[in-house]
Design a protein around this motif. Structure first.
Motif, PDB file in Angstrom:
ATOM      1  N   ARG A 222     -11.052   1.769   7.996  1.00  0.00           N
ATOM      2  CA  ARG A 222     -10.103   1.139   7.073  1.00  0.00           C
ATOM      3  C   ARG A 222     -10.730  -0.105   6.414  1.00  0.00           C
ATOM      4  O   ARG A 222     -10.609  -0.328   5.213  1.00  0.00           O
ATOM      5  CB  ARG A 222      -8.828   0.748   7.827  1.00  0.00           C
ATOM      6  CG  ARG A 222      -7.626   0.502   6.896  1.00  0.00           C
ATOM      7  CD  ARG A 222      -6.428  -0.073   7.641  1.00  0.00           C
ATOM      8  NE  ARG A 222      -6.093   0.643   8.849  1.00  0.00           N
ATOM      9  CZ  ARG A 222      -5.332   1.718   8.903  1.00  0.00           C
ATOM     10  NH1 ARG A 222      -4.849   2.237   7.785  1.00  0.00           N
ATOM     11  NH2 ARG A 222      -5.061   2.301  10.067  1.00  0.00           N
TER      12      ARG A 222
ATOM     13  N   SER B 102      -7.538  -4.742   4.155  1.00  0.00           N
ATOM     14  CA  SER B 102      -7.457  -3.571   5.037  1.00  0.00           C
ATOM     15  C   SER B 102      -6.019  -3.101   5.206  1.00  0.00           C
ATOM     16  O   SER B 102      -5.766  -1.904   5.371  1.00  0.00           O
ATOM     17  CB  SER B 102      -8.074  -3.883   6.403  1.00  0.00           C
ATOM     18  OG  SER B 102      -7.397  -4.956   7.023  1.00  0.00           O
TER      19      SER B 102
ATOM     20  N   GLU C 140       0.137   3.989  11.183  1.00  0.00           N
ATOM     21  CA  GLU C 140      -0.209   3.417   9.870  1.00  0.00           C
ATOM     22  C   GLU C 140       0.739   2.269   9.516  1.00  0.00           C
ATOM     23  O   GLU C 140       1.303   2.213   8.421  1.00  0.00           O
ATOM     24  CB  GLU C 140      -0.199   4.501   8.790  1.00  0.00           C
ATOM     25  CG  GLU C 140      -1.312   5.522   8.928  1.00  0.00           C
ATOM     26  CD  GLU C 140      -2.696   4.881   8.898  1.00  0.00           C
ATOM     27  OE1 GLU C 140      -3.138   4.461   7.818  1.00  0.00           O
ATOM     28  OE2 GLU C 140      -3.331   4.790   9.982  1.00  0.00           O
TER      29      GLU C 140
END
Length: 381
Positions: free
Chosen positions: A50, A61, A229
């Motif tokens: 990421r 990020s 996520e």
């Protein structure tokens, strides 16, 4: 030589260094959401990728979210803009990828948003003056315009589009699936609210991609069922795919300049040879103009002949090309992109030749030889 693969806009062969990365990660089977040693190890791998991607894009990020690919990423940007960000109007074109066009049509049919399509000329160009005039008035708007067209290769003026969106407080989503990893994209240079990527377009595996979501946009989870996520996309992370994506993206970025130089030489030769062999040949969009198109895509407009199955004829000679997007290959209505260029396209048969760094001059020679053989049998009218 075997099969000559010239359909790289549909998918690309796996880069050997990416395959090695996938094999390495097969032994790291931990769940990134687990708090024990195995889980933490997997989590580190995901976050390293990421950060690597965000650094290349000039992003934070926390603005990168992994998805199952470009289609999910585009859907997420569109649906979340309407559901969560108060978007009441989408401005786009009729020649976007179906990953953009179909979600918009779905929401329009449900009465959730209105859509306005920009006027296109015969080359597929948009009119920035028209876009600016539309943005001057109207409700909260999302402009959804791809960076480069997957069928005709046109490059949209994303910097100017972004400036207009900022001027009139509109959101800007760009489907960058075809351009990501092939051309420089940096969110510090051009303001985007949403960007998308699919690994298999840059010599990574299928089934993995990412969406860039500008920080400050308060969107809710697109897929429910878990807190992965950062609670925006539920589902156990595809650690093998994510690491493969990271490696593919890194390689594509580091080797972009040399790959572009090589591929442009191949594309230039095909353009010249096709013009030599086929009387009256044209090219759809701006695909034959190197400064106005993605260097990996060439959309050839062959005058119609007795052979209305040119892509099949090439296939029989071991040449893999397409008539357009692989996502519409089952349609009996032809390419919506070519229809969007006007009635003149009906007199021509499309063959999309799309290149990758793994193609060589020998591949081009094979294509030209096959074309000469085909036109010796069915010359242009």
């Amino acid at each position: 030589m075997g099969v000559i693969f010239l359909d790289n806009a549909a998918t690309t062969p796996l880069e050997p260094r990416v395959r090695e990365e996938m094999i390495r990660m097969m032994d790291n089977f931990g769940n990134p959401s687990s708090t024990h040693l195995s889980g933490r190890g997997a989590k580190v791998e995901v976050e390293v990728v990421r950060k690597r991607i965000s650094k290349i894009l000039g992003a934070e990020s926390g603005e990168i979210f992994f998805t199952s690919g470009g289609t999910e990423a585009d859907n997420m940007a569109l649906f979340c803009s309407v559901r969560d960000l108060g978007v009441k109007r989408i401005i786009t074109t009729t020649i976007e990828h179906h990953a953009v066009g179909h979600p918009i049509e779905f929401m329009v049919e449900r009465g959730e948003v209105q859509v306005q399509y920009l006027t296109l000329n015969e080359y597929g160009d948009i009119d920035l003056v028209e876009l600016g005039n539309l943005l001057k008035n109207g409700p909260k708007t999302l402009v959804s315009l791809m960076f480069s067209n997957n069928e005709i290769g046109n490059l949209y003026p994303v910097a100017q589009i972004s400036t207009l969106c900022q001027k009139y407080a509109a959101l800007f989503h760009s489907d960058t699936v075809q351009a990501m990893g092939h051309l420089p994209i940096n969110v510090k240079d051009v303001h985007y609210d949403f960007l998308t990527c699919s690994a298999h377009k840059i010599h990574g595996p299928k089934g993995i991609g990412f969406v860039y979501v500008k920080s400050g946009l308060k969107v809710k989870p697109f897929i429910q069922g878990g807190g992965q996520e950062r609670n925006l996309r539920a589902g156990t992370e595809n650690t093998i795919g994510i690491c493969a994506l990271g490696k593919a993206f890194e390689i594509a970025t580091n080797e972009m300049a040399q790959d572009q130089k090589k591929v442009e030489a191949l594309k230039t030769r095909v353009i010249q040879e096709v013009q030599r062999i086929v009387p009256g040949v044209k090219f759809f969009g701006r695909s034959a103009e190197l400064d106005k198109s993605l260097y990996t895509v060439l959309s050839i407009a062959f005058p119609k002949t007795g052979n209305d199955m040119l892509t099949f004829s090439f296939d029989m000679k071991g040449i893999s090309v397409s008539g357009g997007s692989a996502c519409t290959s089952g349609s009996n209505q032809g390419s919506h992109v070519l229809r969007g260029l006007g009635a003149w396209t009906e007199d021509y048969q499309p063959v999309r030749v799309s290149f990758s760094k793994f193609n060589t001059q020998d591949c081009v020679t094979g294509f030209i030889q096959a074309l000469e053989e085909i036109y010796a049998i069915t010359p242009a009218k």
